[in-house]
Design a protein around this motif. Structure first.
Motif, mmCIF file in Angstrom:
data_model
loop_
_atom_site.group_PDB
_atom_site.id
_atom_site.type_symbol
_atom_site.label_atom_id
_atom_site.label_comp_id
_atom_site.label_asym_id
_atom_site.label_seq_id
_atom_site.Cartn_x
_atom_site.Cartn_y
_atom_site.Cartn_z
ATOM 1 N N PHE A 27 -5.288 8.808 -2.805
ATOM 2 C CA PHE A 27 -5.942 7.662 -2.169
ATOM 3 C C PHE A 27 -7.430 8.006 -2.030
ATOM 4 N N ASP A 44 -6.497 -1.766 -3.988
ATOM 5 C CA ASP A 44 -5.792 -2.354 -2.851
ATOM 6 C C ASP A 44 -6.750 -3.193 -1.999
ATOM 7 N N GLU A 45 -6.184 -4.144 -1.279
ATOM 8 C CA GLU A 45 -6.952 -5.020 -0.379
ATOM 9 C C GLU A 45 -8.112 -5.691 -1.111
ATOM 10 N N SER A 64 0.812 -1.223 0.000
ATOM 11 C CA SER A 64 0.000 0.000 0.000
ATOM 12 C C SER A 64 0.845 1.272 0.000
ATOM 13 N N ALA A 71 -7.928 4.009 6.255
ATOM 14 C CA ALA A 71 -6.729 3.622 5.503
ATOM 15 C C ALA A 71 -6.345 4.716 4.512
ATOM 16 N N CYS A 72 -7.341 5.331 3.853
ATOM 17 C CA CYS A 72 -7.058 6.413 2.899
ATOM 18 C C CYS A 72 -6.305 7.554 3.568
ATOM 19 N N GLU A 119 -8.790 2.454 -1.727
ATOM 20 C CA GLU A 119 -8.711 1.766 -0.445
ATOM 21 C C GLU A 119 -10.119 1.532 0.089
ATOM 22 N N SER A 173 -5.664 -3.601 6.291
ATOM 23 C CA SER A 173 -5.595 -2.243 5.754
ATOM 24 C C SER A 173 -4.464 -1.427 6.354
#
Length: 766
Positions: free
Chosen positions: A80, A104-105, A20, A42-43, A37, A253
């Motif tokens: 993000f 991501d994720e 990430s 997380a962002c 994200e 995350s």
């Protein structure tokens, strides 16, 4: 980088290996990059971390975009964003500037990330990078026709400890806070680093924090709505020994430095479908998630993972993708707003046909998408509102600006997490609330709390209230509604009736015997103990709910209604909900009377004596005729004529339509005779209701050959014919005879099997 030059790439590596943080920086060297994200926290955390690491101002070189908070501009090279923001930008053409999009994720398999992958692949404007710590990477690489790049992370051994004595014990919520507190204290004694504890939600985090008391080290929380300072403290690299109580936002995350002990409840809040609607309930995690969580303890050194379930518990291998667990209304609308029907897209896993069709029908019914599944102007407006499409439609369906505004405020209050207010359980607080807002309605209470601060001793979550107020303002601006007023709802009953008319499926009634439960024609809920709904309220709108495990653990769920608004039972008649049935028909003063009942959720919600008209009158008259109360013996004659005609046709003696029942034929005949209003029945003559079936010249012979009742002097029997099986059943009616009839005593029924039935005993007649 070589793969990215050619096209798409799929990258899999262990948690904490830098997917990430490193991949976005490298990709942005080739052009503007968007990182999607799944979670807001997380962002903001990743953007802030990279901005500090790269020595750039947040929002210039690196930025983020989440609901109500955007720190980027049209020139920011690395952004993000949450999936919701990315979908809105995509529909507006705002993703064109990004050369690379990183999903991501992806292993979380949310519906919005699955949809983004399908849309971006369909449009083919970007280089795509799909990343995850663990998932079926080969399948996604084949789907994208992209190379699979695997990086083996640095792992240290993790010792697993299972708390449950029963090896098959599944994760459960009973006494969860106390069990977690004991396990956390033991973990603190076994490690010198941070202890990461996984809990399903903020409520369980709060309860565990209280159960811990003062463990001698800082106790921090980490979840989707935590403030920036708490987030920074939880993620600090030099924070020393501490306890971090986290939801599964910390599963993959975010990486918390230095963790060498994990305590895992084994539970998460997960969506699933219940009667066509998506609900959030407590569920056991999958084995893959359990491995992800325990792996957090082995990133920097050997560690320990304490699991609160049995070593041999039958966890699911993986969690099914959201598109297979949820209703698809949001997905179908989002795809339509991007200009491509969901049915035209290729998903990593096919959309369930039933759920897709149901979503399409619902959106077409409200005019949000056309027949092809492309969004209409109305659908585009609904999608631009940062709320569930059901509530967006509910706002639009309100009859005037006041009710639209009130519904917007209520939606904002219900859409904000954490909740801005917890209805009090203390008597003095309830009294203060009642004095301030006498109307015992959860919905109008939430609206009033959003519009005004409550008096002491009541209090609200100020951060949540501010966010809800901001969301309500944005909804009102999008719909050109007036600003948020300062006073409570002026006409609560008008608002509740408007909601019921727009969404009648929200109306629930109390069970007659189990008064603590409420149901509609599809499901059942239990009102929250903190709800203001009075016990004497017989019906209510259920505007918010959540599921929780029942007494048999996570395999049984109970739905708790957390926002209820009382409505009168009479509204069920107004909305024509449920079904109408008619009770006993009778003649009163020479006129037909019928008991009319409305049945909803297996309960009679209204009942009245009526003088029927139209089809109800014809049904009543037909029943009275067949009961012998009107025009006797016409009813017996019609039944006998129709029965014999059906047998006559079945035996091939004639051709013609056979009525489904004597009731149906009488209703049709009465309609043909013009019976519409009370009093019309007085003009009927027996001859008007003669059924023309078997020709008159054949009828006497046919009846002798195939009688409906047989009398042998000391034995009277009813006769039933089954032509398809060539079987005749003789049912004992009355008479002193105790033995079955003989074949020679009966008519000459050649080729028929004959049986005699008395009570439960059946014998073959020889």
């Amino acid at each position: 980088m070589d793969a990215l030059q050619q096209g798409h790439a799929v990258v899999t590596a262990d948690t904490g290996s830098g997917k990430s943080t490193r991949l976005p920086v490298w990709a942005s060297e080739q052009g503007a990059t968007l990182v999607i994200e799944p979670r807001r926290v997380a962002c903001t955390a990743l953007a802030g971390f990279l901005a500090r690491q790269q020595g750039t101002a947040l929002g210039e070189g690196i930025g983020y975009a989440v609901r109500f908070d955007m720190r980027c501009n049209s020139d920011t090279p690395l952004v993000f964003a949450t999936p919701g923001m990315a979908l809105r930008w995509l529909g507006e053409g705002g993703l064109q500037r990004f050369r690379t999009v990183i999903l991501d994720e992806f292993h979380e398999r949310r519906w919005d990330t699955d949809l983004l992958l399908a849309l971006l692949q369909h449009q083919d404007h970007h280089h795509l990078v799909v990343t995850s710590a663990t998932f079926a990477a080969e399948a996604v690489a084949r789907h994208l026709q992209a190379p699979l790049i695997e990086a083996e992370g640095r792992r240290f051994p993790v010792t697993l400890q299972h708390e449950a004595k029963d090896e098959r014990q599944m994760p459960e919520s009973r006494h969860l806070a106390e069990r977690m507190a004991r396990a956390i204290k033991r973990a603190l004694s076994q490690t010198h680093g941070p202890v990461l504890a996984f809990l399903p939600g903020r409520g369980e985090i709060r309860d565990t924090e209280q159960a811990l008391g003062d463990p001698g080290v800082p106790v921090l929380t980490l979840h989707a709505t935590v403030d920036a300072e708490s987030q920074k403290a939880a993620l600090a690299e030099d924070g020393g020994q501490r306890v971090i109580l986290a939801t599964n936002v910390a599963e993959t995350s975010l990486t918390i430095p230095g963790v060498t002990a994990v305590v895992d409840s084994g539970l998460e809040r997960r969506t699933h479908q219940r009667n066509g609607r998506t609900v959030l309930s407590l569920a056991a995690i999958s084995q893959a998630s359990a491995d992800q969580r325990s792996g957090r303890a082995g990133r920097t050194d050997a560690g320990t993972a304490i699991r609160l379930w049995g070593r041999g518990a039958p966890l699911e291998a993986t969690t099914a993708p959201e598109i297979q667990r949820e209703e698809l209304t949001e997905l179908v609308l989002a795809a339509g707003c991007a200009g491509t029907p969901a049915s035209a897209l290729r998903f990593p896993d096919p959309l369930p046909e039933k759920a897709h069709n149901a979503a399409l029908e619902q959106l077409q019914r409200v005019g949000a998408v056309d027949e092809a599944g492309v969004a209409t102007g109305y659908g585009q407006r609904l999608f631009q509102l940062p709320i569930d499409s059901f509530f967006a439609h509910l706002i639009s369906a309100m009859p005037d600006a006041d009710t639209q505004g009130a519904m917007a405020d209520l939606t904002a209050a219900l859409s904000t997490r954490p909740r801005l207010f917890r209805f009090p359980d203390k008597e003095d607080q309830r009294r203060a609330l009642g004095d301030w807002l006498p109307d015992p309605c959860d919905a109008t209470t939430l609206i009033a709390l959003l519009r005004n601060r409550p008096p002491a001793p009541l209090s609200v979550n100020n951060q949540a209230r501010q966010e809800a107020h901001q969301l309500a303002g944005r909804i009102r601006d999008a719909l050109a509604l007036p600003g948020i007023p300062n006073e409570p709802v002026s006409n609560p009953d008008h608002l509740r009736r408007a909601i019921a008319r727009a969404a009648p499926e929200l109306v629930f009634v109390r069970r007659e015997k189990r008064r603590q439960a409420m149901g509609n024609d599809a499901r059942e809920v239990l009102p929250d103990e903190a709800s203001r709904l009075p016990e004497e309220a017989e019906a209510a709108l259920v505007l918010d709910e959540h599921s929780t495990p029942g007494k048999r653990g996570h395999r049984q769920t109970i739905t708790i209604a957390t926002c209820l608004a009382p409505v009168p039972l009479a509204i069920l008649d107004e909305l024509e909900l449920g079904e109408v049935r008619f009770g006993e028909m009778r003649l009163e003063d020479g006129e037909p009377r019928v008991r009319r009942e409305r049945l909803y959720a297996n309960r009679v919600v209204s009942s009245e004596d009526t003088i029927p008209a139209g089809s109800e009158l014809r049904n009543a008259l037909a029943e009275l005729i067949l009961q012998g109360q009107l025009l006797p013996p016409v009813g017996d004659r019609v039944q006998a004529d129709i029965q014999q005609w059906a047998l006559y046709v079945a035996l091939g003696h004639g051709e013609g339509a056979v009525p489904e029942s004597a009731q149906q034929w009488l209703c049709q005949r009465l309609q043909a005779l013009g019976v519409e209003e009370p009093g019309d029945e007085s003009l009927l003559e027996p001859g008007d209701l003669a059924f023309e079936g078997i020709p008159e010249w054949e009828r006497e012979t046919f009846d002798r050959r195939y009688p409906r009742r047989i009398s042998l002097g000391d034995l009277v029997m009813d006769v039933t014919y089954e032509p398809a099986a060539r079987r005749i059943t003789l049912d004992y009616r009355h008479g002193p005879r105790r033995t079955p009839p003989k074949r020679w005593e009966l008519p000459s029924w050649k080729g028929w099997k004959i049986r005699y039935r008395r009570a439960s005993k059946v014998v073959t007649v020889q």
